[in-house]
Design an enzyme around this catalytic site. Structure first.
Site, PDB file in Angstrom:
ATOM      1  N   ALA A  70      46.330  31.444  39.350  1.00  0.00           N
ATOM      2  CA  ALA A  70      46.857  31.942  40.622  1.00  0.00           C
ATOM      3  C   ALA A  70      45.696  32.315  41.530  1.00  0.00           C
ATOM      4  O   ALA A  70      44.665  32.802  41.060  1.00  0.00           O
ATOM      5  CB  ALA A  70      47.739  33.154  40.371  1.00  0.00           C
ATOM      6  N   GLY A 115      47.486  30.474  35.475  1.00  0.00           N
ATOM      7  CA  GLY A 115      48.489  29.537  35.997  1.00  0.00           C
ATOM      8  C   GLY A 115      48.134  28.080  35.743  1.00  0.00           C
ATOM      9  O   GLY A 115      49.034  27.235  35.637  1.00  0.00           O
ATOM     10  N   GLU A 118      49.345  27.500  32.392  1.00  0.00           N
ATOM     11  CA  GLU A 118      50.817  27.475  32.417  1.00  0.00           C
ATOM     12  C   GLU A 118      51.342  26.144  32.967  1.00  0.00           C
ATOM     13  O   GLU A 118      52.346  25.620  32.479  1.00  0.00           O
ATOM     14  CB  GLU A 118      51.338  28.659  33.233  1.00  0.00           C
ATOM     15  CG  GLU A 118      51.047  29.975  32.526  1.00  0.00           C
ATOM     16  CD  GLU A 118      51.472  31.174  33.347  1.00  0.00           C
ATOM     17  OE1 GLU A 118      50.809  31.451  34.368  1.00  0.00           O
ATOM     18  OE2 GLU A 118      52.458  31.820  32.996  1.00  0.00           O
ATOM     19  N   GLU A 138      45.500  36.736  31.821  1.00  0.00           N
ATOM     20  CA  GLU A 138      46.244  37.613  32.746  1.00  0.00           C
ATOM     21  C   GLU A 138      46.145  39.099  32.398  1.00  0.00           C
ATOM     22  O   GLU A 138      45.990  39.930  33.275  1.00  0.00           O
ATOM     23  CB  GLU A 138      47.728  37.195  32.803  1.00  0.00           C
ATOM     24  CG  GLU A 138      48.008  36.012  33.711  1.00  0.00           C
ATOM     25  CD  GLU A 138      47.833  34.667  33.034  1.00  0.00           C
ATOM     26  OE1 GLU A 138      47.219  34.597  31.952  1.00  0.00           O
ATOM     27  OE2 GLU A 138      48.323  33.671  33.597  1.00  0.00           O
TER      28      GLU A 138
HETATM   29  N1  DAK Z   1      41.605  32.502  42.880  1.00  0.00           N
HETATM   30  C1  DAK Z   1      40.931  32.324  44.034  1.00  0.00           C
HETATM   31  N2  DAK Z   1      39.679  31.863  44.097  1.00  0.00           N
HETATM   32  C2  DAK Z   1      39.073  31.570  42.948  1.00  0.00           C
HETATM   33  C3  DAK Z   1      39.712  31.725  41.690  1.00  0.00           C
HETATM   34  C4  DAK Z   1      41.037  32.196  41.676  1.00  0.00           C
HETATM   35  N3  DAK Z   1      41.762  32.328  40.566  1.00  0.00           N
HETATM   36  N4  DAK Z   1      38.851  31.351  40.735  1.00  0.00           N
HETATM   37  C5  DAK Z   1      37.719  30.973  41.372  1.00  0.00           C
HETATM   38  N5  DAK Z   1      37.857  31.093  42.685  1.00  0.00           N
HETATM   39  C6  DAK Z   1      36.873  30.806  43.727  1.00  0.00           C
HETATM   40  C7  DAK Z   1      35.721  31.782  43.693  1.00  0.00           C
HETATM   41  O1  DAK Z   1      36.052  32.961  44.394  1.00  0.00           O
HETATM   42  C8  DAK Z   1      34.641  30.989  44.386  1.00  0.00           C
HETATM   43  O2  DAK Z   1      34.885  30.990  45.776  1.00  0.00           O
HETATM   44  P1  DAK Z   1      33.755  31.493  46.817  1.00  0.00           P
HETATM   45  O3  DAK Z   1      33.432  32.861  46.389  1.00  0.00           O
HETATM   46  O4  DAK Z   1      32.634  30.505  46.617  1.00  0.00           O
HETATM   47  O5  DAK Z   1      34.420  31.390  48.173  1.00  0.00           O
HETATM   48  C9  DAK Z   1      34.914  29.563  43.899  1.00  0.00           C
HETATM   49  O6  DAK Z   1      36.265  29.562  43.457  1.00  0.00           O
HETATM   50  C10 DAK Z   1      34.026  29.145  42.736  1.00  0.00           C
HETATM   51  O7  DAK Z   1      34.168  30.136  41.729  1.00  0.00           O
HETATM   52  P2  DAK Z   1      32.901  30.838  41.057  1.00  0.00           P
HETATM   53  O8  DAK Z   1      31.750  30.899  42.012  1.00  0.00           O
HETATM   54  O9  DAK Z   1      33.369  32.123  40.480  1.00  0.00           O
HETATM   55  O10 DAK Z   1      32.533  29.786  39.918  1.00  0.00           O
HETATM   56  P3  DAK Z   1      31.842  30.088  38.522  1.00  0.00           P
HETATM   57  O11 DAK Z   1      31.566  28.764  37.930  1.00  0.00           O
HETATM   58  O12 DAK Z   1      30.716  31.045  38.687  1.00  0.00           O
HETATM   59  O13 DAK Z   1      32.957  30.840  37.663  1.00  0.00           O
HETATM   60  C11 DAK Z   1      35.199  31.137  36.762  1.00  0.00           C
HETATM   61  C12 DAK Z   1      34.124  30.143  37.281  1.00  0.00           C
HETATM   62  C13 DAK Z   1      36.464  30.331  36.500  1.00  0.00           C
HETATM   63  C14 DAK Z   1      34.712  31.743  35.428  1.00  0.00           C
HETATM   64  C15 DAK Z   1      35.423  32.261  37.787  1.00  0.00           C
HETATM   65  O14 DAK Z   1      35.631  31.649  39.082  1.00  0.00           O
HETATM   66  C16 DAK Z   1      36.601  33.119  37.477  1.00  0.00           C
HETATM   67  O15 DAK Z   1      36.567  33.957  36.573  1.00  0.00           O
HETATM   68  N6  DAK Z   1      37.684  32.936  38.267  1.00  0.00           N
HETATM   69  C17 DAK Z   1      38.885  33.743  38.135  1.00  0.00           C
HETATM   70  C18 DAK Z   1      39.727  33.179  37.022  1.00  0.00           C
HETATM   71  C19 DAK Z   1      40.989  33.985  36.831  1.00  0.00           C
HETATM   72  O16 DAK Z   1      40.944  35.149  36.409  1.00  0.00           O
HETATM   73  N7  DAK Z   1      42.093  33.402  37.219  1.00  0.00           N
HETATM   74  C20 DAK Z   1      43.383  34.046  37.252  1.00  0.00           C
HETATM   75  C21 DAK Z   1      44.068  33.850  35.936  1.00  0.00           C
HETATM   76  S1  DAK Z   1      45.522  34.818  35.907  1.00  0.00           S
HETATM   77  C22 DAK Z   1      52.114  36.329  38.807  1.00  0.00           C
HETATM   78  C23 DAK Z   1      51.785  35.125  39.359  1.00  0.00           C
HETATM   79  C24 DAK Z   1      50.844  34.362  38.760  1.00  0.00           C
HETATM   80  C25 DAK Z   1      50.206  34.761  37.619  1.00  0.00           C
HETATM   81  C26 DAK Z   1      50.568  35.949  37.047  1.00  0.00           C
HETATM   82  C27 DAK Z   1      51.509  36.734  37.626  1.00  0.00           C
HETATM   83  N8  DAK Z   1      53.012  37.206  39.516  1.00  0.00           N
HETATM   84  C28 DAK Z   1      52.926  37.135  40.965  1.00  0.00           C
HETATM   85  C29 DAK Z   1      53.429  38.433  38.896  1.00  0.00           C
HETATM   86  C30 DAK Z   1      49.108  34.013  37.108  1.00  0.00           C
HETATM   87  C31 DAK Z   1      47.919  34.657  36.947  1.00  0.00           C
HETATM   88  C32 DAK Z   1      46.724  33.905  36.651  1.00  0.00           C
HETATM   89  O17 DAK Z   1      46.592  32.729  36.910  1.00  0.00           O
END
Ligand code: DAK
Length: 264
Positions: A70, A115, A118, A138
């Site tokens: 997400a 997501g 998922e 999450e």
């Molecule tokens: N959302 C938005 N932008 C994201 C992102 C994300 N999930 N993941 C990465 N990006 C963006 C980064 O901010 C960065 O953008 P800029 O800062 O350059 O503008 C760009 O993508 C490149 O990312 P990184 O510079 O961080 O790249 P790295 O290789 O250093 O790191 C990484 C890659 C995947 C380890 C890191 O980006 C990271 O940890 N990202 C977050 C991953 C994450 O936690 N994703 C969320 C999973 S939980 C619900 C609805 C949905 C869901 C749950 C509930 N309800 C509404 C209740 C689902 C939840 C999820 O998906």
């Protein structure tokens, strides 16, 4: 469909362009899901569903991620009601993919988180490049996998491993994902697209109504007793017995030639 690209492709088994290749295309945000991406993916699925030539769908991600889940930036900007709508839209999209009348293959490259995972769980087949990171982190953010992840994962890999993955939020390597059956194949990144196309081509060569009905029967196992499941198999077998494709399949087998299925 700016955040998703759609292409029709042929394969080595068919001169018809019978594979839809859908690519998540927000590489600068690691293909994170915002409302626009959900809407664009639905539009791409509309195209694949309405096109009678399309027999299988491949979903992959542009750049170094399948999807980082997400869009966390977008989520902080949404109102409570908008978050609810976003959650429901993701749930509906992934249910749509699960029950899509054509097979859907997730070709997982790079990061596949939250997501993104998922989405892959709703697909029929998951294959992975050798360097992926896959998981449901999450709870480390204060969320749960609310797009069907907490429901589908135990069914696919068993409750024990699913609890470990979801409650710890640990990310797995491709080898670990293969070992527990989360993905069914791991290949080098430069072979991912061709492997997905190969699987899609094999599926596209089969009788399309039979493929759709096999999906329906497999999906039903989650909520049916064996007696109910057998009744569904009977109903489907009867339906397939009326198809031209079954006659063609049997005739082709007898005549030692390749069957040409019309989806009728
Ligand atoms: N959302 C938005 N932008 C994201 C992102 C994300 N999930 N993941 C990465 N990006 C963006 C980064 O901010 C960065 O953008 P800029 O800062 O350059 O503008 C760009 O993508 C490149 O990312 P990184 O510079 O961080 O790249 P790295 O290789 O250093 O790191 C990484 C890659 C995947 C380890 C890191 O980006 C990271 O940890 N990202 C977050 C991953 C994450 O936690 N994703 C969320 C999973 S939980 C619900 C609805 C949905 C869901 C749950 C509930 N309800 C509404 C209740 C689902 C939840 C999820 O998906």
């Amino acid at each position: 469909m700016a955040s998703v690209t759609y292409a029709k492709e042929g394969t080595f088994l068919s001169t018809t362009q019978n594979i839809a290749k859908i690519t998540l295309n927000r590489p600068d945000a690691l293909n994170a899901f915002n409302p626009e991406l959900i809407s664009d993916l639905n539009a791409a699925l509309d195209q694949a569903e309405q096109d009678n030539e399309i027999r299988a769908v491949i979903i992959s991600g542009e750049g170094k991620a399948f999807s980082a889940g997400a869009d966390l930036k977008a989520m902080t900007e949404l109102s409570r009601e908008e978050v609810q709508n976003f959650t429901k839209a993701g749930q509906e999209l992934f249910r749509r993919i699960e029950s899509f009348p054509k097979a859907v293959i997730a070709a997982i490259n790079g990061y596949c988180l939250g997501g993104g995972t998922e989405l892959s769980l709703a697909c029929d087949i998951r294959i992975a490049a050798s360097e992926i990171k896959i998981g449901l982190p999450e709870v480390s953010l204060g969320l749960i996998p609310a797009w069907g992840g907490s429901q589908r994962l135990p069914y696919l890999i068993g409750m024990s491993k699913a609890r470990e993955m979801i409650l710890t939020g640990t990310l797995l390597t491709s080898e670990e994902a293969l070992e527990i059956g989360l993905v069914s194949k791991v290949v080098p990144l430069d072979e991912l697209a061709s492997t997905a196309s190969f699987l899609a081509a094999k599926i596209a060569d089969n009788a399309p109504i039979a493929v759709a009905e096999a999906k329906r029967s497999l999906n039903a196992t989650r909520h049916m007793t064996i007696e109910e499941g057998n009744a569904l198999e009977l109903e489907i077998a009867d339906k397939l017995a009326q198809t031209e494709d079954l006659r063609e399949g049997i005739t082709a087998m007898r005549e030692k030639r390749k069957a040409v299925f019309k989806g009728k």
